[in-house]
Structures are given as C-alpha cells and as structure tokens.
Enzyme design. Sequence first.
Site, PDB file in Angstrom:
ATOM      1  N   LYS A  71       0.804  -1.233   0.000  1.00 14.58           N
ATOM      2  CA  LYS A  71       0.000   0.000   0.000  1.00 14.58           C
ATOM      3  C   LYS A  71       0.835   1.281   0.000  1.00 14.58           C
ATOM      4  CE  LYS A  71      -4.143  -1.952   2.096  1.00 14.58           C
ATOM      5  NZ  LYS A  71      -5.153  -1.872   3.144  1.00 14.58           N
ATOM      6  N   ASP A 108     -10.286   2.493   2.228  1.00 13.99           N
ATOM      7  CA  ASP A 108     -10.549   1.722   3.457  1.00 13.99           C
ATOM      8  C   ASP A 108     -11.338   2.546   4.481  1.00 13.99           C
ATOM      9  OD1 ASP A 108      -9.330  -0.675   2.744  1.00 13.99           O
ATOM     10  OD2 ASP A 108      -7.372  -0.077   3.513  1.00 13.99           O
ATOM     11  N   GLY A 132      -4.470   0.546  17.335  1.00 15.38           N
ATOM     12  CA  GLY A 132      -3.650   0.301  16.154  1.00 15.38           C
ATOM     13  C   GLY A 132      -3.293   1.588  15.429  1.00 15.38           C
ATOM     14  N   GLY A 134      -1.540   1.059  12.094  1.00 14.97           N
ATOM     15  CA  GLY A 134      -1.059   0.540  10.813  1.00 14.97           C
ATOM     16  C   GLY A 134      -1.859   1.132   9.668  1.00 14.97           C
ATOM     17  N   GLY A 135      -1.811   0.463   8.521  1.00 20.96           N
ATOM     18  CA  GLY A 135      -2.466   0.982   7.326  1.00 20.96           C
ATOM     19  C   GLY A 135      -3.959   1.217   7.504  1.00 20.96           C
ATOM     20  N   GLY A 249     -16.583  -6.139  10.610  1.00 15.77           N
ATOM     21  CA  GLY A 249     -15.738  -5.629   9.538  1.00 15.77           C
ATOM     22  C   GLY A 249     -16.287  -5.849   8.134  1.00 15.77           C
TER      23      GLY A 249
HETATM   24  N1  NAP Z   1     -12.724  -4.716   6.896  1.00 11.82           N
HETATM   25  C1  NAP Z   1     -11.985  -4.241   5.912  1.00 11.82           C
HETATM   26  O1  NAP Z   1     -12.470  -3.830   4.862  1.00 11.82           O
HETATM   27  C2  NAP Z   1     -10.495  -4.143   6.087  1.00 11.82           C
HETATM   28  C3  NAP Z   1      -9.734  -3.359   5.211  1.00 11.82           C
HETATM   29  C4  NAP Z   1      -8.334  -3.270   5.428  1.00 11.82           C
HETATM   30  C5  NAP Z   1      -7.766  -3.971   6.465  1.00 11.82           C
HETATM   31  N2  NAP Z   1      -8.544  -4.753   7.285  1.00 11.82           N
HETATM   32  C6  NAP Z   1      -7.946  -5.498   8.399  1.00 11.82           C
HETATM   33  O2  NAP Z   1      -7.271  -4.592   9.243  1.00 11.82           O
HETATM   34  C7  NAP Z   1      -6.281  -5.286   9.988  1.00 11.82           C
HETATM   35  C8  NAP Z   1      -5.014  -4.463  10.035  1.00 11.82           C
HETATM   36  O3  NAP Z   1      -4.482  -4.354   8.719  1.00 11.82           O
HETATM   37  P1  NAP Z   1      -3.339  -3.296   8.383  1.00 11.82           P
HETATM   38  O4  NAP Z   1      -3.208  -3.258   6.920  1.00 11.82           O
HETATM   39  O5  NAP Z   1      -3.593  -2.021   9.133  1.00 11.82           O
HETATM   40  O6  NAP Z   1      -2.052  -4.013   9.027  1.00 11.82           O
HETATM   41  P2  NAP Z   1      -0.689  -3.330   9.486  1.00 11.82           P
HETATM   42  O7  NAP Z   1      -0.416  -2.091   8.704  1.00 11.82           O
HETATM   43  O8  NAP Z   1       0.312  -4.421   9.508  1.00 11.82           O
HETATM   44  O9  NAP Z   1      -0.959  -2.835  11.012  1.00 11.82           O
HETATM   45  C9  NAP Z   1      -1.181  -3.778  12.025  1.00 11.82           C
HETATM   46  C10 NAP Z   1      -1.515  -3.050  13.323  1.00 11.82           C
HETATM   47  O10 NAP Z   1      -1.853  -4.040  14.304  1.00 11.82           O
HETATM   48  C11 NAP Z   1      -1.046  -3.818  15.459  1.00 11.82           C
HETATM   49  N3  NAP Z   1      -0.815  -5.093  16.137  1.00 11.82           N
HETATM   50  C12 NAP Z   1      -0.383  -6.256  15.589  1.00 11.82           C
HETATM   51  N4  NAP Z   1      -0.312  -7.214  16.522  1.00 11.82           N
HETATM   52  C13 NAP Z   1      -0.690  -6.637  17.689  1.00 11.82           C
HETATM   53  C14 NAP Z   1      -0.815  -7.109  19.031  1.00 11.82           C
HETATM   54  N5  NAP Z   1      -0.556  -8.377  19.354  1.00 11.82           N
HETATM   55  N6  NAP Z   1      -1.256  -6.247  19.972  1.00 11.82           N
HETATM   56  C15 NAP Z   1      -1.531  -4.953  19.654  1.00 11.82           C
HETATM   57  N7  NAP Z   1      -1.433  -4.452  18.415  1.00 11.82           N
HETATM   58  C16 NAP Z   1      -1.014  -5.281  17.451  1.00 11.82           C
HETATM   59  C17 NAP Z   1       0.213  -3.181  14.949  1.00 11.82           C
HETATM   60  O11 NAP Z   1       0.833  -2.528  16.015  1.00 11.82           O
HETATM   61  P3  NAP Z   1       2.382  -2.034  15.971  1.00 11.82           P
HETATM   62  O12 NAP Z   1       2.405  -0.814  15.092  1.00 11.82           O
HETATM   63  O13 NAP Z   1       2.690  -1.744  17.390  1.00 11.82           O
HETATM   64  O14 NAP Z   1       3.175  -3.192  15.404  1.00 11.82           O
HETATM   65  C18 NAP Z   1      -0.357  -2.230  13.891  1.00 11.82           C
HETATM   66  O15 NAP Z   1      -0.871  -1.071  14.491  1.00 11.82           O
HETATM   67  C19 NAP Z   1      -6.139  -6.661   9.301  1.00 11.82           C
HETATM   68  O16 NAP Z   1      -6.801  -7.620  10.108  1.00 11.82           O
HETATM   69  C20 NAP Z   1      -6.884  -6.484   7.992  1.00 11.82           C
HETATM   70  O17 NAP Z   1      -7.439  -7.692   7.541  1.00 11.82           O
HETATM   71  C21 NAP Z   1      -9.887  -4.838   7.108  1.00 11.82           C
END
Ligand code: NAP
Length: 284
Positions: A71, A108, A132, A134-135, A249
């Site tokens: 992304k 998103d 969180g 992240g992205g 979600g």
């Molecule tokens: N419903 C939808 O349409 C949709 C769309 C997009 C994404 N999503 C979902 O959103 C989720 C996140 O995706 P992303 O792209 O944002 O991933 P990402 O950029 O990798 O970010 C992951 C986030 O989760 C945190 N995290 C991971 N493990 C953790 C733990 N054990 N305890 C606390 N925080 C933790 C990370 O914290 P740190 O920064 O501290 O590592 C970071 O803030 C995924 O499950 C994805 O499937 C859903």
Amino acid sequence: MEKNYRAELVGVLGDPVDGNPTGVMEEAGFEHAGLNYRYITVRVLPEDLDAAMAGVRAFHMRGVNLTMPHKINVLKYMDELSEAARVIGAVNTVVCREDGTMFGENTDGKGFVQSLTDEGIDLKGKSVVLLGAGGAARSIGVECALAGAAYLTVINRNADRGRALCDTINGNTTATAEYRPWSGTARIPQTDLLINATCVGLHPDGDASPDIEYEDIQPGMICCDVVFNPVDTVFLRRAAARGARCIDGLGMLVNQGCINYTLWTGQPAPRDVMYAKLKSEFGV
Ligand SMILES: NC(=O)c1ccc[n+]([C@@H]2O[C@H](COP(=O)([O-])OP(=O)(O)OC[C@H]3O[C@@H](n4cnc5c(N)ncnc54)[C@H](OP(=O)(O)O)[C@@H]3O)[C@@H](O)[C@H]2O)c1
C-alpha cells in the site's frame, strides 16, 4: 457481428492474498450488472511490485487494489493522488485512466465511515478510541476526523507509528488526536466509539482479542472491528457481553468494494448483491 472475447481486468496484488474474498464480491457485482469485467487475485512479493505494476499497464488493466505489503510502496507509480491518499500516505485502489496515467485512492477509511452511516451513526463531535496505527488505522483515523470526529485517542504498541498517526490527524484535520502507549493491558478512556484496527483476532488467530481492559467498555458504547475473518470476532463478542453496540468488519469491506467498483466502471455498485455474496461466503 464482431464479438469481443476480451474482459476488462481489475484485481488485487498482495502477499498473503489467497484468503482475500474481494474477488467474489466484485465479480458478483459485475455479473449482476452484465459487465464483462474480471477481478483477479494475484500473489505479488515485495521485490516483484515493479514487474507487477508494469504488468498492470501491459495488460491494460482498468485498475487494481493493493493489500499488504504494497500500500505504501505503490505510491511511486502514481501520477496523481486523492487528497485522502496523500494525507494517509497509502493507496489501496489504483485507477488506470484512458490517457495512461494512474490515480491512487484510499477507500478503506471511507468504507469504514460509510458502515457507520449505514447504521445511522454520525461521527460529528464524537470521541473515538482507535486501537492500532497501521495501514487500516491510518485510513480510518483520518477519515473519521474528516467526517467530524472531535477527539481521537490512538493506542498502539509502536510509539513512532502511533505518534505519526496523531501528527497526521492534528496537521490535516480539525480533530484533536492524542497518542497513548500500549504495554500490557490497555485501559480504555471514556469514549463514544472504540475501534479495533489491529490485526489481532484475524484468522488463523481467531481466538485472540486485543489486550485491553474489557471492564472499561460501557453499555451503549459503539465497538467496531476491522477484522472480517472471522466476522464474529472475540473482541466483538466480549464488547457485546459488556452491552456495547457492535459493528463487524464486513460492512467496511463491502463499502470500500462498492467505492472501488464505481471508480473502475463508472457505474453505481449493486451493493445488496455484493453484500449478500460476501455474507454467503462467510456463512453469515
Ligand atoms: N474490513 C476491511 O475492509 C479491512 C480493510 C483493510 C484492512 N482490514 C484489516 O485490518 C487489519 C489491520 O491491517 P493493516 O493493513 O492495518 O495491518 P498493518 O499495517 O500491519 O498494522 C497492524 C496493526 O496491528 C497492530 N498489532 C499487531 N499485533 C498486535 C498485538 N498483538 N497487539 C496490539 N497491536 C497489534 C500493529 O501494532 P504495531 O504498530 O505496534 O506493530 C499495527 O498497528 C487486518 O486484520 C486487515 O485484515 C480490514
């Protein structure tokens, strides 16, 4: 009569991507509307993004979605960015224009905000606690602020990412954002909305839930999860047990899929058809 056997191509590039259900939802919409479009789900490793984007051009694709880990890296291929994509610093949807240029958008957070609107929830003046940074969290945080949320608390383990998101919100919107570290069990301040925007609880770790103090969740609080596989997450079940109003979600997923459909085809998306397909895919 001359027939056209060539389909218009869209798709998603990512890794891992095998479990991404977007294709079945988009193709249900295309079929319903009688559009000769195909959505391909393609595994692309980080080091192959350059070749993959050249392929997008060479195949005359109408556009693509980007998912983990592309992304941010895809930004360098964009000729123009939407305001949201620029502020968020990430693109999840590319539109390939007739003139050969590429437009990057981030849908998103828009899909998330729409899922609240669908439930009659107006963000104006609301307080939001975001788990969180992240992205997904960046997109949701920025769009919630742009939709009128007054105050955001970002709780994240990685302080740099958490602070960066707060700086983005404070610097680009009228909302106030504050970072709180996450070590051990996080306390949740009084809030209107609590959003799990981490990947905690995502398949195959569906038994996990964010390490927060669930006793802090008050009856009537709106609790949302971005995780859609499983749909009924442990986080939402624990929040519901505290009397919270829960939003899963799937709404976000279908809404961003509908926005992308319209960006690529220029036509309104058959949301009911796409949502029904997604629900049947997840057996809900
Ligand atoms: N419903 C939808 O349409 C949709 C769309 C997009 C994404 N999503 C979902 O959103 C989720 C996140 O995706 P992303 O792209 O944002 O991933 P990402 O950029 O990798 O970010 C992951 C986030 O989760 C945190 N995290 C991971 N493990 C953790 C733990 N054990 N305890 C606390 N925080 C933790 C990370 O914290 P740190 O920064 O501290 O590592 C970071 O803030 C995924 O499950 C994805 O499937 C859903």
